[in-house]
Design an enzyme around this catalytic site. Structure first.
Site, PDB file in Angstrom:
ATOM      1  N   HIS A  52       0.844  -1.198   0.000  1.00 53.85           N
ATOM      2  CA  HIS A  52       0.000   0.000   0.000  1.00 53.85           C
ATOM      3  C   HIS A  52       0.882   1.252   0.000  1.00 53.85           C
ATOM      4  O   HIS A  52       0.728   2.141  -0.838  1.00 53.85           O
ATOM      5  CB  HIS A  52      -0.920  -0.027   1.234  1.00 53.85           C
ATOM      6  N   GLU A  53       1.809   1.296   0.938  1.00 55.79           N
ATOM      7  CA  GLU A  53       2.672   2.479   1.067  1.00 55.79           C
ATOM      8  C   GLU A  53       3.629   2.613  -0.108  1.00 55.79           C
ATOM      9  O   GLU A  53       3.848   3.714  -0.618  1.00 55.79           O
ATOM     10  CB  GLU A  53       3.441   2.445   2.391  1.00 55.79           C
ATOM     11  N   HIS A  56       1.942   4.165  -3.127  1.00 52.94           N
ATOM     12  CA  HIS A  56       1.893   5.641  -3.037  1.00 52.94           C
ATOM     13  C   HIS A  56       3.237   6.226  -3.473  1.00 52.94           C
ATOM     14  O   HIS A  56       3.297   7.175  -4.261  1.00 52.94           O
ATOM     15  CB  HIS A  56       1.617   6.102  -1.606  1.00 52.94           C
TER      16      HIS A  56
END
Length: 185
Positions: A52-53, A56
């Site tokens: 997820h990170e 980004h």
């Protein structure tokens, strides 16, 4: 494009991954045993958090921004402590972005995280349907669905607020899929 990272970022990602794995492991210890629970959490929740990170970060770097994950250590400690009482609120940190980011770019960068969790949920569901690592697959599906839905809350600095400001169709489509996965299946 090369995914640039620093030693500090790697340490922060590892701290967050370990803390999240321990917190969810403590929460699941009664049904799985602590060692198995931490391993299951590391491969289901931990991978969901990490990708997820990093999604980004990668999208921000695609837009030629500087982007690095920074852990928020007090929240990591709080997550572990809260797991002992049977509840977890995890805000492990965030990808810090520097550079020109308009509403569209901010929306696309924000969309990348929960979208990644939906893709992971689908992968875990496929693994579950073929009975491949069923325990990890089950938790991976449930937790990645929940991470996607949770991040779509349209408040404060959550992904959902930035996505909603950028593109309502993208926002409501992702919410619908995350909600369906979280509560229907």
């Amino acid at each position: 494009m090369k995914l640039r990272t620093s030693k500090t970022e790697v340490i922060d990602l590892l701290k967050a991954w370990i803390a999240i794995s321990i917190a969810f492991g403590i929460l699941l210890k009664d049904t799985l045993g602590i060692e198995t629970a931490i391993l299951v959490a590391a491969f289901s929740v931990g991978i969901g958090f990490l990708l997820h990170e990093l999604s980004h970060k990668f999208v921000a770097q695609h837009f030629r921004c500087f982007a690095e994950f920074r852990s928020f250590d007090p929240m990591l400690i709080l997550a572990i402590l809260m797991s002992f009482v049977g509840f977890i609120f995890v805000a492990p940190g965030a990808v810090m972005i520097q550079g020109y980011v308009d509403y569209r770019k901010n929306g696309v960068i924000s969309f990348a995280g929960p979208f990644t969790n939906i893709i992971l949920a689908i992968i875990f569901l496929i693994l579950l349907s073929f009975s491949i690592f069923p325990l990890i697959a089950q938790y991976g599906f449930m937790i990645n669905s929940w991470i996607a839905l949770f991040n779509m809350i349209p408040v404060w600095n959550f992904d959902g607020k930035k996505i909603l400001m950028w593109n309502k169709l993208a926002y409501f489509s992702l919410v619908a899929v995350a909600f369906f996965f979280s509560f229907i299946l």
